[in-house]
Design an enzyme around this catalytic site. Structure first.
Site, PDB file in Angstrom:
ATOM      1  N   GLY A 171       0.782  -1.223   0.000  1.00  0.00           N
ATOM      2  CA  GLY A 171       0.000   0.000   0.000  1.00  0.00           C
ATOM      3  C   GLY A 171       0.810   1.266   0.000  1.00  0.00           C
ATOM      4  O   GLY A 171       0.331   2.308  -0.454  1.00  0.00           O
ATOM      5  N   LYS A 209       3.102   1.362  -4.023  1.00  0.00           N
ATOM      6  CA  LYS A 209       2.193   0.574  -4.849  1.00  0.00           C
ATOM      7  C   LYS A 209       2.798   0.179  -6.192  1.00  0.00           C
ATOM      8  O   LYS A 209       2.499  -0.889  -6.726  1.00  0.00           O
ATOM      9  CB  LYS A 209       0.893   1.359  -5.097  1.00  0.00           C
ATOM     10  CG  LYS A 209       0.057   1.571  -3.840  1.00  0.00           C
ATOM     11  CD  LYS A 209      -1.197   2.359  -4.156  1.00  0.00           C
ATOM     12  CE  LYS A 209      -2.036   2.582  -2.907  1.00  0.00           C
ATOM     13  NZ  LYS A 209      -2.568   1.320  -2.365  1.00  0.00           N
ATOM     14  N   ASN A 242      -8.394   4.595   4.666  1.00  0.00           N
ATOM     15  CA  ASN A 242      -8.172   4.773   3.236  1.00  0.00           C
ATOM     16  C   ASN A 242      -9.270   4.085   2.445  1.00  0.00           C
ATOM     17  O   ASN A 242      -9.795   3.061   2.858  1.00  0.00           O
ATOM     18  CB  ASN A 242      -6.785   4.250   2.825  1.00  0.00           C
ATOM     19  CG  ASN A 242      -6.814   2.804   2.375  1.00  0.00           C
ATOM     20  OD1 ASN A 242      -7.137   2.507   1.221  1.00  0.00           O
ATOM     21  ND2 ASN A 242      -6.498   1.879   3.296  1.00  0.00           N
ATOM     22  N   ARG A 243      -9.596   4.693   1.321  1.00  0.00           N
ATOM     23  CA  ARG A 243     -10.491   4.063   0.358  1.00  0.00           C
ATOM     24  C   ARG A 243      -9.888   4.245  -1.042  1.00  0.00           C
ATOM     25  O   ARG A 243     -10.516   4.739  -1.962  1.00  0.00           O
ATOM     26  CB  ARG A 243     -11.912   4.638   0.447  1.00  0.00           C
ATOM     27  CG  ARG A 243     -12.033   6.153   0.403  1.00  0.00           C
ATOM     28  CD  ARG A 243     -13.505   6.567   0.294  1.00  0.00           C
ATOM     29  NE  ARG A 243     -13.687   8.003   0.247  1.00  0.00           N
ATOM     30  CZ  ARG A 243     -13.968   8.760   1.305  1.00  0.00           C
ATOM     31  NH1 ARG A 243     -14.093   8.211   2.507  1.00  0.00           N
ATOM     32  NH2 ARG A 243     -14.129  10.072   1.160  1.00  0.00           N
ATOM     33  N   GLY A 258      -8.812   2.107  -3.396  1.00  0.00           N
ATOM     34  CA  GLY A 258      -9.406   1.372  -4.514  1.00  0.00           C
ATOM     35  C   GLY A 258      -8.405   0.860  -5.533  1.00  0.00           C
ATOM     36  O   GLY A 258      -8.679   0.883  -6.743  1.00  0.00           O
ATOM     37  N   PHE A 259      -7.265   0.378  -5.060  1.00  0.00           N
ATOM     38  CA  PHE A 259      -6.240  -0.205  -5.941  1.00  0.00           C
ATOM     39  C   PHE A 259      -5.778   0.742  -7.051  1.00  0.00           C
ATOM     40  O   PHE A 259      -5.764   0.364  -8.229  1.00  0.00           O
ATOM     41  CB  PHE A 259      -6.734  -1.503  -6.591  1.00  0.00           C
ATOM     42  CG  PHE A 259      -6.871  -2.681  -5.677  1.00  0.00           C
ATOM     43  CD1 PHE A 259      -6.453  -2.642  -4.361  1.00  0.00           C
ATOM     44  CD2 PHE A 259      -7.424  -3.863  -6.151  1.00  0.00           C
ATOM     45  CE1 PHE A 259      -6.594  -3.744  -3.518  1.00  0.00           C
ATOM     46  CE2 PHE A 259      -7.564  -4.982  -5.325  1.00  0.00           C
ATOM     47  CZ  PHE A 259      -7.152  -4.918  -3.996  1.00  0.00           C
ATOM     48  N   SER A 312      -9.347  -6.385   0.506  1.00  0.00           N
ATOM     49  CA  SER A 312      -9.504  -4.932   0.581  1.00  0.00           C
ATOM     50  C   SER A 312     -10.995  -4.583   0.600  1.00  0.00           C
ATOM     51  O   SER A 312     -11.768  -5.118  -0.198  1.00  0.00           O
ATOM     52  CB  SER A 312      -8.841  -4.264  -0.623  1.00  0.00           C
ATOM     53  OG  SER A 312      -9.203  -2.895  -0.675  1.00  0.00           O
ATOM     54  N   ASN A 362     -12.177  -1.781  -0.338  1.00  0.00           N
ATOM     55  CA  ASN A 362     -12.367  -0.604  -1.187  1.00  0.00           C
ATOM     56  C   ASN A 362     -12.600  -0.904  -2.658  1.00  0.00           C
ATOM     57  O   ASN A 362     -12.720   0.011  -3.465  1.00  0.00           O
ATOM     58  CB  ASN A 362     -11.153   0.319  -1.034  1.00  0.00           C
ATOM     59  CG  ASN A 362     -10.951   0.750   0.399  1.00  0.00           C
ATOM     60  OD1 ASN A 362     -11.901   1.118   1.079  1.00  0.00           O
ATOM     61  ND2 ASN A 362      -9.713   0.672   0.876  1.00  0.00           N
ATOM     62  N   THR A 363     -12.635  -2.181  -3.032  1.00  0.00           N
ATOM     63  CA  THR A 363     -13.022  -2.593  -4.374  1.00  0.00           C
ATOM     64  C   THR A 363     -14.343  -3.333  -4.261  1.00  0.00           C
ATOM     65  O   THR A 363     -14.437  -4.314  -3.506  1.00  0.00           O
ATOM     66  CB  THR A 363     -11.951  -3.501  -5.008  1.00  0.00           C
ATOM     67  OG1 THR A 363     -10.746  -2.755  -5.176  1.00  0.00           O
ATOM     68  CG2 THR A 363     -12.404  -4.020  -6.366  1.00  0.00           C
ATOM     69  N   THR A 384      -3.618  -8.886   9.370  1.00  0.00           N
ATOM     70  CA  THR A 384      -4.797  -8.807   8.518  1.00  0.00           C
ATOM     71  C   THR A 384      -4.756  -7.533   7.679  1.00  0.00           C
ATOM     72  O   THR A 384      -3.913  -6.662   7.895  1.00  0.00           O
ATOM     73  CB  THR A 384      -6.095  -8.741   9.347  1.00  0.00           C
ATOM     74  OG1 THR A 384      -6.055  -7.547  10.169  1.00  0.00           O
ATOM     75  CG2 THR A 384      -6.242  -9.945  10.250  1.00  0.00           C
ATOM     76  N   GLY A 431      -1.595  -2.484  13.565  1.00  0.00           N
ATOM     77  CA  GLY A 431      -1.327  -1.811  14.830  1.00  0.00           C
ATOM     78  C   GLY A 431       0.063  -2.020  15.381  1.00  0.00           C
ATOM     79  O   GLY A 431       0.255  -1.987  16.596  1.00  0.00           O
TER      80      GLY A 431
END
Length: 359
Positions: A68, A71, A116-117, A119-120, A181, A183-184, A250, A301
């Site tokens: 992330g 990228k 975050n969003r 979306g790849f 994810s 966000n997709t 995760t 975390g």
């Protein structure tokens, strides 16, 4: 110094704008041998414990960079000089795509978190391959996160994952199937048996095909922290049956546990400190349920040596960080790894593997 700089200057600018400027600087530093040597001298940790050997790869210490941040695989030398023992690039899609509309990245400093969003957003596998080739030989193991284009229907998603795997196989050391994810649209459905069984079967065939007569490189699944235990157990069963090498536990969460920031209501995946306990509990469950048949990379975390040790004690052989690095700055890896080694010496431990699963 970094904490003061972050609070009084960097945090005043748009989060994604600062992210892109940071990548630009790291990419430039990576092309300048003197600057790269200075970065390594200043920030790379002093490591006394023996390296970790896993999947035929060698890791100088347990702490790597999560997917992330880089990228499009632009900054490998500089990120390695900052001390990370392995780097996950991507998520990479077959075709270039811009991702979701901005703003799509939010800081939650009161919660030590990010939302975050994205979306790849991806330059696409052709551009990423050129970047990986330009920076070879890679200074540390490189994991490639595989994704699908937004417009690819779920029924055809396997073709996207196979395409990226095959195109980047020679340039990567391990591959991560990102099916978690948030966000997709509909992507997380790929974690269910209806899709995952055939997806893993086809990826296994593709892996053996591109590996030819050599042992195949590691294939891992990155999972959601929002799975129920029943869903997780079903996923683990499929992972073992299809000879998956490991689990990254995760990804980000869509839940909002006790947050204080004004951005709490923003859509997207939450990372950082609020995710720590949930991801650690999932790591421990995976270790128990899989009977050590799946290696685990813990992420979620990780801000200091205690957090990293907690993930390893729960069962993670390696650990990744992203949000902790953003908030702690360039000395994050050095401080975290050296503090972990001090804790190991106090406990009479000589090898990182001694921590794994001691819970």
């Amino acid at each position: 110094m970094y904490d003061v700089l972050y609070r009084h200057l960097l945090s005043r600018f748009d989060a994604e704008r600062i992210h892109q400027r940071t990548l630009d600087i790291l990419e430039t530093v990576g092309s300048l041998p003197l600057a790269l040597n200075l970065l390594q001298h200043q920030f790379s940790p002093s490591v006394s414990a023996a390296p970790i050997k896993l999947w035929g790869l060698e890791f100088r210490h347990p702490l790597g960079l999560a997917g992330g941040l880089d990228k499009d695989a632009r900054c490998l030398p500089a990120l390695a000089a900052l001390g990370f023992s392995f780097i996950e690039v991507g998520t990479v899609t077959p075709q270039p795509q811009p991702g979701n509309r901005r703003p799509r990245l939010f800081r939650l400093p009161e919660d030590q978190a990010l939302i975050n969003r994205m979306g790849f957003p991806s330059a696409g596998m052709v551009a990423v391959r050129k970047g990986l080739e330009r920076q070879m030989p890679h200074p540390v193991p490189v994991f490639v996160s595989l994704g699908k284009n937004k417009n690819t229907p779920l029924a055809q998603a396997v073709s996207d994952y196979v395409a990226v795997l095959a195109h980047l196989y020679a340039q990567g050391d391990a591959f991560v199937v990102n099916i978690s994810s948030p966000n997709t649209p509909e992507l997380r459905q790929l974690q269910t048996r209806a899709y995952l069984d055939s997806l893993l079967a086809d990826l296994r065939v593709a892996l053996l095909r591109v590996a030819k007569d050599a042992p195949p490189k590691p294939l891992l699944i990155k999972i959601s922290p929002d799975l129920s235990l029943a869903e997780l157990d079903e996923l683990l069963e499929l992972a073992v049956s299809h000879q998956v090498s490991g689990i990254i536990a995760t990804n980000t969460t869509t839940t909002r546990p006790n947050l204080h920031s004004r951005y709490t209501g923003e859509a997207g995946g939450l990372s950082g400190l609020p995710l720590r306990q949930r991801s650690t509990a999932i790591i421990e469950h995976i270790r128990q349920q899989s009977s050590n048949q799946l290696a685990i990379i813990g992420v979620g975390g990780v801000f200091d040596a205690a957090d990293m040790g907690e993930k390893m004690a729960a069962g993670a052989s390696l650990v990744q960080a992203y949000t902790g690095f953003i908030y702690r700055g360039p000395s994050f890896v050095r401080t975290t790894v050296e503090q972990l080694q001090a804790r190991m010496r106090e406990s009479g431990m000589m090898r990182y593997e001694e921590i794994v699963g001691i819970n």
